[in-house]
Design a protein around this motif. Sequence first.
Motif, PDB file in Angstrom:
ATOM      1  N   GLN A  54       0.616  -1.146   0.012  1.00 36.44           N
ATOM      2  CA  GLN A  54      -0.089   0.054  -0.176  1.00 36.44           C
ATOM      3  C   GLN A  54       0.973   1.163   0.043  1.00 36.44           C
ATOM      4  O   GLN A  54       0.463   2.155  -0.815  1.00 36.44           O
ATOM      5  N   GLN A  55       2.003   1.144   0.761  1.00 37.59           N
ATOM      6  CA  GLN A  55       2.846   2.480   0.741  1.00 37.59           C
ATOM      7  C   GLN A  55       3.527   2.677  -0.556  1.00 37.59           C
ATOM      8  O   GLN A  55       3.732   3.792  -0.856  1.00 37.59           O
ATOM      9  N   LYS A  56       3.747   1.456  -1.085  1.00 42.49           N
ATOM     10  CA  LYS A  56       4.410   1.555  -2.639  1.00 42.49           C
ATOM     11  C   LYS A  56       3.797   2.214  -3.572  1.00 42.49           C
ATOM     12  O   LYS A  56       4.025   3.023  -4.451  1.00 42.49           O
ATOM     13  N   GLN A  57       2.281   1.918  -3.506  1.00 44.48           N
ATOM     14  CA  GLN A  57       1.332   2.405  -4.420  1.00 44.48           C
ATOM     15  C   GLN A  57       1.225   3.984  -4.368  1.00 44.48           C
ATOM     16  O   GLN A  57       0.899   4.640  -5.099  1.00 44.48           O
ATOM     17  N   GLU A  58       0.831   4.294  -2.755  1.00 44.65           N
ATOM     18  CA  GLU A  58       0.861   5.692  -2.566  1.00 44.65           C
ATOM     19  C   GLU A  58       2.048   6.616  -2.875  1.00 44.65           C
ATOM     20  O   GLU A  58       2.058   7.556  -3.692  1.00 44.65           O
ATOM     21  N   THR A  59       3.109   6.046  -2.860  1.00 44.71           N
ATOM     22  CA  THR A  59       4.426   6.591  -3.129  1.00 44.71           C
ATOM     23  C   THR A  59       4.272   6.974  -4.743  1.00 44.71           C
ATOM     24  O   THR A  59       4.678   8.075  -5.140  1.00 44.71           O
ATOM     25  N   THR A  60       4.071   5.920  -5.316  1.00 49.41           N
ATOM     26  CA  THR A  60       4.024   6.084  -6.903  1.00 49.41           C
ATOM     27  C   THR A  60       3.078   7.268  -7.242  1.00 49.41           C
ATOM     28  O   THR A  60       3.466   8.054  -8.289  1.00 49.41           O
ATOM     29  N   ALA A  61       1.887   6.985  -6.652  1.00 48.29           N
ATOM     30  CA  ALA A  61       0.919   8.108  -7.239  1.00 48.29           C
ATOM     31  C   ALA A  61       1.340   9.728  -6.765  1.00 48.29           C
ATOM     32  O   ALA A  61       1.057  10.604  -7.438  1.00 48.29           O
ATOM     33  N   VAL A  62       1.782   9.722  -5.619  1.00 51.46           N
ATOM     34  CA  VAL A  62       2.555  11.134  -5.107  1.00 51.46           C
ATOM     35  C   VAL A  62       3.471  11.477  -6.068  1.00 51.46           C
ATOM     36  O   VAL A  62       3.665  12.687  -6.563  1.00 51.46           O
ATOM     37  N   LEU A  63       4.477  10.690  -6.486  1.00 53.97           N
ATOM     38  CA  LEU A  63       5.500  10.935  -7.279  1.00 53.97           C
ATOM     39  C   LEU A  63       4.924  11.270  -8.626  1.00 53.97           C
ATOM     40  O   LEU A  63       5.428  12.229  -9.366  1.00 53.97           O
ATOM     41  N   ALA A  64       3.930  10.591  -9.292  1.00 56.51           N
ATOM     42  CA  ALA A  64       3.267  11.050 -10.640  1.00 56.51           C
ATOM     43  C   ALA A  64       3.024  12.440 -10.531  1.00 56.51           C
ATOM     44  O   ALA A  64       2.777  13.104 -11.304  1.00 56.51           O
ATOM     45  N   GLU A  65       1.866  12.433  -9.165  1.00 59.91           N
ATOM     46  CA  GLU A  65       1.425  14.049  -9.215  1.00 59.91           C
ATOM     47  C   GLU A  65       2.441  14.922  -9.187  1.00 59.91           C
ATOM     48  O   GLU A  65       2.311  16.126  -9.511  1.00 59.91           O
ATOM     49  N   LEU A  66       3.703  14.534  -8.331  1.00 61.54           N
ATOM     50  CA  LEU A  66       4.642  15.767  -8.294  1.00 61.54           C
ATOM     51  C   LEU A  66       5.296  16.016  -9.624  1.00 61.54           C
ATOM     52  O   LEU A  66       5.650  16.945 -10.219  1.00 61.54           O
ATOM     53  N   ASP A  67       5.260  14.887 -10.765  1.00 65.60           N
ATOM     54  CA  ASP A  67       5.790  15.144 -11.964  1.00 65.60           C
ATOM     55  C   ASP A  67       5.053  16.043 -12.635  1.00 65.60           C
ATOM     56  O   ASP A  67       5.549  16.915 -13.183  1.00 65.60           O
ATOM     57  N   GLY A  68       3.706  15.861 -12.502  1.00 69.04           N
ATOM     58  CA  GLY A  68       2.775  16.749 -13.149  1.00 69.04           C
ATOM     59  C   GLY A  68       2.934  18.176 -12.862  1.00 69.04           C
ATOM     60  O   GLY A  68       3.029  18.945 -13.752  1.00 69.04           O
TER      61      GLY A  68
END
Length: 348
Positions: free
Chosen positions: A157-171
């Motif tokens: 779950q933490q890995k999924q949250e991290t991936t989502a946050v990093l994608a938003e940060l990239d945007g």
Amino acid sequence: MASHRRPKQPSRARLAVLTGTAATAVALSAQVGAQAAPAQPSKDEVKAQVDKLSEEMEQATEKYNGAKERADRLRQQAGQLQDQVARSQEQLTELSAGLAVVAADEYRQGGVDPSMQLMLSSDPDEYLAKASSFDQAASTQSEVLKALKDQQRRLDQQKQETTAVLAELDGETRTLNDTKNQVQSKLAESRRLLNQLSAADRAAVLADNEGTASRGSDRVDLSTLPKASSAAAQSAVDIALAQRGKPYLWGAQGPNSFDCSGLMVYAYAQAGVHLPRTSQEQAGVGSSVGRDWHNAQPGDLVIYNSNGTRDHVGMYIGNGTVVHAPKPGAPVRTMAVDALPISTIRRV
């Protein structure tokens, strides 16, 4: 003896042709010269264009400030999640190692049922001791397995949250870069236009509108200003006024340069009050005073409306005056509170 003949004179027709050709050449030359050196724009034309660019640039600047604030928040959140993932991975490794010990114990028993091994014991006391150890081992194994599954689930779950946050940060980072390019492009065009004017005309273009509330853009008699209703507001006013003369710089919030909302953030931060970063967000802080500046008190935030967006803010200091960071080329200074259309006034 050589003869001396007079050169043949051109006919009238030939003279007419030559004269017409010369006249045409002069006319063409004049047209080319006019195209090569267009008329310089007037001061009023440059002011209109620069004012429009300043509005667009301020809108882009506030967009940049908001994107930067979100990117900073996402970057911090991503860092925290990555730390959690690292800790969870360490815990998972420890649990896996514990389970491996249990499995090794079973292997050393040679596959013989533990209860049968206990029954073959000739010493009753030893039997009871080993039986208790076996029960404990079985219970420990079950707990380790459960903990291992729970930890793996948390880690995923933490890995999924991290991936989502990093994608938003990239945007947000892409938005930052695009907006930064927009601001720099408008700033370069504004400078190009201003450089076509004389020094006196440039100064006139960069001057604020006077409005009707007060006269003189930065000739405020501080001794006549009313006091704010709170210590924090008075401190913010004093700090904001102390920044007069410092340059405007888009995206800056002090201490050496400011944009409009950055000056508000800086002044109130020194007074111990946190404000959001953009003028749009600042338009929602505290309580509403309405739009009539006569109801304003020193320290109130005056949000200005331009083309339907709240993209400029100043701080009311009393006597119909605000202190603000106007635009590139114009340092922090005061102006009439009604020099621009007021959208809302907020009491922090």
